[in-house]
Scaffold this active site. Sequence first.
Site, PDB file in Angstrom:
ATOM      1  N   PHE A 117      -9.187   1.426   8.286  1.00  0.00           N
ATOM      2  CA  PHE A 117      -8.670   1.695   6.946  1.00  0.00           C
ATOM      3  C   PHE A 117      -9.800   1.596   5.930  1.00  0.00           C
ATOM      4  CE2 PHE A 117      -3.995   1.760   5.816  1.00  0.00           C
ATOM      5  CZ  PHE A 117      -3.613   2.378   6.987  1.00  0.00           C
ATOM      6  N   GLN A 234      -2.879  -0.046  -8.389  1.00  0.00           N
ATOM      7  CA  GLN A 234      -3.629   0.746  -7.414  1.00  0.00           C
ATOM      8  C   GLN A 234      -3.193   2.208  -7.397  1.00  0.00           C
ATOM      9  OE1 GLN A 234      -3.492   0.007  -2.908  1.00  0.00           O
ATOM     10  NE2 GLN A 234      -5.639  -0.258  -3.478  1.00  0.00           N
ATOM     11  N   HIS A 236      -3.545   5.400  -5.160  1.00  0.00           N
ATOM     12  CA  HIS A 236      -3.882   5.748  -3.773  1.00  0.00           C
ATOM     13  C   HIS A 236      -4.538   7.132  -3.739  1.00  0.00           C
ATOM     14  CE1 HIS A 236      -3.345   6.604   0.503  1.00  0.00           C
ATOM     15  NE2 HIS A 236      -2.987   5.343   0.693  1.00  0.00           N
ATOM     16  N   LEU A 246       3.533   9.665  -0.261  1.00  0.00           N
ATOM     17  CA  LEU A 246       2.278   9.163   0.305  1.00  0.00           C
ATOM     18  C   LEU A 246       1.877   9.877   1.595  1.00  0.00           C
ATOM     19  CD1 LEU A 246       0.224   6.668  -0.051  1.00  0.00           C
ATOM     20  CD2 LEU A 246       1.366   5.822   1.970  1.00  0.00           C
ATOM     21  N   GLU A 249      -3.298   6.418   4.545  1.00  0.00           N
ATOM     22  CA  GLU A 249      -4.737   6.303   4.744  1.00  0.00           C
ATOM     23  C   GLU A 249      -5.072   6.366   6.235  1.00  0.00           C
ATOM     24  OE1 GLU A 249      -7.272   3.844   1.920  1.00  0.00           O
ATOM     25  OE2 GLU A 249      -6.832   2.462   3.545  1.00  0.00           O
ATOM     26  N   ARG A 280     -10.203   2.182  -1.836  1.00  0.00           N
ATOM     27  CA  ARG A 280      -9.293   3.157  -2.440  1.00  0.00           C
ATOM     28  C   ARG A 280      -9.674   3.525  -3.872  1.00  0.00           C
ATOM     29  NH1 ARG A 280      -3.400   1.105  -0.137  1.00  0.00           N
ATOM     30  NH2 ARG A 280      -3.765   1.964   1.946  1.00  0.00           N
ATOM     31  N   HIS A 344       0.509   3.634  -6.624  1.00  0.00           N
ATOM     32  CA  HIS A 344       0.952   3.191  -5.296  1.00  0.00           C
ATOM     33  C   HIS A 344       1.353   1.721  -5.225  1.00  0.00           C
ATOM     34  CE1 HIS A 344       1.130   3.201  -0.960  1.00  0.00           C
ATOM     35  NE2 HIS A 344       0.145   2.328  -0.847  1.00  0.00           N
ATOM     36  N   ARG A 379      -6.628  -3.461  -3.727  1.00  0.00           N
ATOM     37  CA  ARG A 379      -6.162  -3.917  -2.410  1.00  0.00           C
ATOM     38  C   ARG A 379      -6.736  -3.059  -1.291  1.00  0.00           C
ATOM     39  NH1 ARG A 379      -1.911  -2.331   1.092  1.00  0.00           N
ATOM     40  NH2 ARG A 379      -0.921  -0.945  -0.420  1.00  0.00           N
TER      41      ARG A 379
HETATM   42  C1  FAD Z   1       4.763   4.861   0.986  1.00  0.00           C
HETATM   43  C2  FAD Z   1       4.107   3.524   1.162  1.00  0.00           C
HETATM   44  C3  FAD Z   1       3.389   3.244   2.310  1.00  0.00           C
HETATM   45  C4  FAD Z   1       2.795   1.999   2.477  1.00  0.00           C
HETATM   46  N1  FAD Z   1       2.088   1.747   3.624  1.00  0.00           N
HETATM   47  C5  FAD Z   1       1.533   0.525   3.800  1.00  0.00           C
HETATM   48  C6  FAD Z   1       0.815   0.216   5.006  1.00  0.00           C
HETATM   49  O1  FAD Z   1       0.709   1.032   5.922  1.00  0.00           O
HETATM   50  N2  FAD Z   1       0.276  -1.023   5.118  1.00  0.00           N
HETATM   51  C7  FAD Z   1       0.378  -1.970   4.141  1.00  0.00           C
HETATM   52  O2  FAD Z   1      -0.139  -3.076   4.321  1.00  0.00           O
HETATM   53  N3  FAD Z   1       1.066  -1.697   2.999  1.00  0.00           N
HETATM   54  C8  FAD Z   1       1.648  -0.490   2.813  1.00  0.00           C
HETATM   55  N4  FAD Z   1       2.342  -0.238   1.656  1.00  0.00           N
HETATM   56  C9  FAD Z   1       2.639  -1.335   0.744  1.00  0.00           C
HETATM   57  C10 FAD Z   1       3.752  -2.205   1.328  1.00  0.00           C
HETATM   58  O3  FAD Z   1       4.690  -1.391   1.992  1.00  0.00           O
HETATM   59  C11 FAD Z   1       4.503  -3.029   0.291  1.00  0.00           C
HETATM   60  O4  FAD Z   1       3.622  -3.627  -0.598  1.00  0.00           O
HETATM   61  C12 FAD Z   1       5.321  -4.118   0.974  1.00  0.00           C
HETATM   62  O5  FAD Z   1       6.123  -3.556   1.998  1.00  0.00           O
HETATM   63  C13 FAD Z   1       6.200  -4.857  -0.016  1.00  0.00           C
HETATM   64  O6  FAD Z   1       7.046  -5.727   0.693  1.00  0.00           O
HETATM   65  P1  FAD Z   1       7.916  -6.805  -0.066  1.00  0.00           P
HETATM   66  O7  FAD Z   1       8.638  -7.577   0.964  1.00  0.00           O
HETATM   67  O8  FAD Z   1       7.085  -7.531  -1.042  1.00  0.00           O
HETATM   68  O9  FAD Z   1       8.966  -5.934  -0.946  1.00  0.00           O
HETATM   69  P2  FAD Z   1      10.028  -4.825  -0.542  1.00  0.00           P
HETATM   70  O10 FAD Z   1       9.960  -4.405   0.851  1.00  0.00           O
HETATM   71  O11 FAD Z   1       9.920  -3.782  -1.601  1.00  0.00           O
HETATM   72  O12 FAD Z   1      11.404  -5.587  -0.728  1.00  0.00           O
HETATM   73  C14 FAD Z   1      11.907  -5.968  -1.986  1.00  0.00           C
HETATM   74  C15 FAD Z   1      13.284  -6.583  -1.800  1.00  0.00           C
HETATM   75  O13 FAD Z   1      13.723  -7.138  -3.040  1.00  0.00           O
HETATM   76  C16 FAD Z   1      15.058  -6.759  -3.277  1.00  0.00           C
HETATM   77  N5  FAD Z   1      15.278  -6.749  -4.728  1.00  0.00           N
HETATM   78  C17 FAD Z   1      14.488  -6.204  -5.680  1.00  0.00           C
HETATM   79  N6  FAD Z   1      15.020  -6.408  -6.899  1.00  0.00           N
HETATM   80  C18 FAD Z   1      16.181  -7.102  -6.711  1.00  0.00           C
HETATM   81  C19 FAD Z   1      17.189  -7.595  -7.584  1.00  0.00           C
HETATM   82  N7  FAD Z   1      17.152  -7.421  -8.912  1.00  0.00           N
HETATM   83  N8  FAD Z   1      18.236  -8.251  -7.033  1.00  0.00           N
HETATM   84  C20 FAD Z   1      18.322  -8.415  -5.694  1.00  0.00           C
HETATM   85  N9  FAD Z   1      17.391  -7.967  -4.829  1.00  0.00           N
HETATM   86  C21 FAD Z   1      16.332  -7.325  -5.335  1.00  0.00           C
HETATM   87  C22 FAD Z   1      15.172  -5.390  -2.628  1.00  0.00           C
HETATM   88  O14 FAD Z   1      16.518  -5.090  -2.346  1.00  0.00           O
HETATM   89  C23 FAD Z   1      14.346  -5.598  -1.370  1.00  0.00           C
HETATM   90  O15 FAD Z   1      15.139  -6.205  -0.381  1.00  0.00           O
HETATM   91  C24 FAD Z   1       2.918   1.015   1.470  1.00  0.00           C
HETATM   92  C25 FAD Z   1       3.625   1.306   0.312  1.00  0.00           C
HETATM   93  C26 FAD Z   1       4.205   2.546   0.134  1.00  0.00           C
HETATM   94  C27 FAD Z   1       4.919   2.837  -1.147  1.00  0.00           C
END
Ligand code: FAD
Length: 566
Positions: A117, A234, A236, A246, A249, A280, A344, A379
Site C-alpha cells: 500500500f 484525507q 484519496h 473508491l 489503493e 496518499r 475519503h 493516514r
Molecule cells: C470505500 C472505502 C474503502 C476503504 N478501504 C479501506 C481499507 O481497505 N483498509 C483500511 O484500513 N481502511 C479502509 N477504509 C477506511 C475504513 O473502512 C474505515 O475508516 C473504518 O471501517 C471505520 O470503522 P469504524 O468502526 O470506525 O466505523 P463504521 O464502520 O463506519 O461504523 C460506525 C457505526 O456507528 C454507528 N452510528 C453512527 N452514528 C450513530 C448514531 N447517531 N447512533 C447510533 N449509531 C450510530 C453506525 O450505525 C455504525 O454501526 C475505507 C473506507 C472507504 C470509504
Amino acid sequence: MAVYDHDILVIGAGLAGMRAAIAAQQAGANVAMISKVHPVRSHSNAAQGGVNGPGIGEDGGPWEEHAYETIKASDYLGDQDAIEILAQEGGGEVLQMEHWGVVFSRRADGRMATRRFGGMGKARTFFVGAITGQAMLHVLYEQLMKPGIFNAMRNYEEWFVTSLIVDDGYCRGCVAMNIRTGELHAITAKATIIATGGLGRVYEPSTNALICTGDGISLGYRAGAAIMDMEMVQIHPTTLQGSGVLITEGARGEGAYLLNKDGERFMEKYAPNMMELASRDVVSRAEQTEIDEGRGVDGSVYLDMRHLGEKLIKERLEEIYEIARDLVNIDIVNELLPIRPGVHYIMGGVKTDFNGLCSLPGLYSAGEAACVSVHGANRVGANSLLDTIVFGRRAAEHAVETVCTKTFRPIPESVVEEDRKMIRSVIDRPTNGDRIAKIRRDMGETMSVNVGMFRSPDKLNEQLGVLKDLRARYDKVGVEDKGKVFNTDLLFHIELGYMLDCAEMITKSAIERKESRGAHTRLDFPNRDDENWLKHIALTRQPDGSEKMSYIPVTITKWEPQERKY
Ligand SMILES: Cc1cc2nc3c(=O)[nH]c(=O)nc-3n(C[C@H](O)[C@H](O)[C@H](O)COP(=O)(O)OP(=O)(O)OC[C@H]3O[C@@H](n4cnc5c(N)ncnc54)[C@H](O)[C@@H]3O)c2cc1C
C-alpha cells in the site's frame, strides 16, 4: 420510555464497535451495543484493499518498519507512543481475525498473501480480495452471535443516538431513539465508547456511504470532549469521477500505473522512488497538479491496469472490475479507467489517549470517530482497519478495568426531556420550501471547493460565512414526515446538525494551521513548519457554549521529524 442500564455502552457496530463489544464482554462486563443501522451494514463493510499486519512473519516485517512508515506518512503529526502500540499489537489482532475465520487471500503455498500500500516500503497488507472490510465485519458479527456473548449482551439495533448524558462532569451513557417506534430512551452506562465512524459526507462527492455523518464526533464535542486534528481530511488518489466511488489503493498495490493525458507516468516527477505508491497526500496532490496544469482529461487522470492481465484482475481486484464495468461501462482489462482525487477519511476526531480514553471522564472512543492519534496529517492505507481492531479492543479493556467496580447515582428518566423538546420543535416546524437534502448538498459542495485539497485564507474564511448561512437555514427547515415510525426525514435532520458541527470544526482548524503538512495544503504557507506547528489543534466546547481552541504537543519517542521524500 425506560432507562436501560449497563456497565459498558458501545455506540457504533462497525469494526471498532464490534471489536470493543467482544472485548468488553470477554472481560466480564454487562455490555450494550447500539447502531443506527444493522451492524453488518456499518460502513466498515465498504473497506476494500486490506489491513496492515505489522510483525506477522517475514511479510508483515518488523513492527518498527511499519511504525516508521506510519510516522513518516503522518508527516510527523502522529503521536509516536500510540503508533508504536498500533505496530506492536496490530499483527496479533490481524491473526486473531484470521483465527476467528476471516478468509484472507492466500498464496500458492497456503500462506496469507500480501500487497503493498501507499507509503509502505514493502508489501505488508493482508487482504481478502477487495472485500476485506466486509469479511472482517461479518466475522466479528458471527463472534457476537455466539450464544455465550449474544445472550449476555444487549444489542440496540436501529437505534439512533441523539445526545450523550453528562452527569456531574462524567459521561453516563446516551439518549437514543428506537427508530422503529420513534420513542426516546436513556441508556446509561459506567463507560461509553464512541465508535461511530467517519464524516466523509460532510463533503460531496465522497467515497463514504450516506450514513457517514460525523455523529459521534459532534456528540463528543457537544458533551465537552476535546476534538483534535480536524483540519486533516484525507483525499484519496483514486475515486471514480462524478460518483466518487473508491477504487482501492490495492489496484496500485498490485502494480497499476497513473497516466496523464499524454500517457506519461507522471509520478516520476513527484515521487521518483515510490511512484504510484508514495503516500496518499503526495499522490493526490500530484494528480490534481496534472489536472490543473492541463494534463488531465475532463478533470481526471487515468489508472492503467491493463498490464496486470485478466487473471490477476479477476482474482484479486474482481470488485474493481465490476465497479468499472457497472458504473462507467469500462473494461479495466483492456481500457484505461478515468479517476480523480476524492474525499475519503478524517484523521481527526474525538481526542483519546492510547487507551481510548477521552478528555471527558467516562467517555472513550475508537475507530474513525477517534483521534488516538495514529494517522497524524495523513493516514497510511490499510491502517484504519488496524486502528479499529487494536484500539477498539484496548478502549473496551481499559474501560472495563477502570469503571466496572464503581457505583454511580441513578440517572432520572427526565434526562431525555431536552432531546424530546428538540425533536418536537423540528416536527412542529412548518415546511418552508427549503429541504434538508438541499442544505446538505450545498454544505458538501462548498466544503469541497473551499476546504478541499489546496486551501487559501480567502476561501476558508468564505466557507465560515457559508456555514453560518447554512446553519441559519438549518435552524428554520422543517421535516415533511411528521410520524414516529422510521422517520428517516427526522434522522437526516439531526444528522445534518452533526455534519454542520463537523464542517465548522474542520474549517476553523484549517484556518488556524498556518503551514502545509500532510493532507493540509495551504497555498499561502506552502512548507511544513516544525518550529511553530509540530502540534495538534484541539477544539473544546465550554459549559457556557463558547469554544476553546488549544494546542497539544506531538509525542515523539524515537523518530525525529525529517523532510519527507518518496
Ligand atoms: C470505500 C472505502 C474503502 C476503504 N478501504 C479501506 C481499507 O481497505 N483498509 C483500511 O484500513 N481502511 C479502509 N477504509 C477506511 C475504513 O473502512 C474505515 O475508516 C473504518 O471501517 C471505520 O470503522 P469504524 O468502526 O470506525 O466505523 P463504521 O464502520 O463506519 O461504523 C460506525 C457505526 O456507528 C454507528 N452510528 C453512527 N452514528 C450513530 C448514531 N447517531 N447512533 C447510533 N449509531 C450510530 C453506525 O450505525 C455504525 O454501526 C475505507 C473506507 C472507504 C470509504
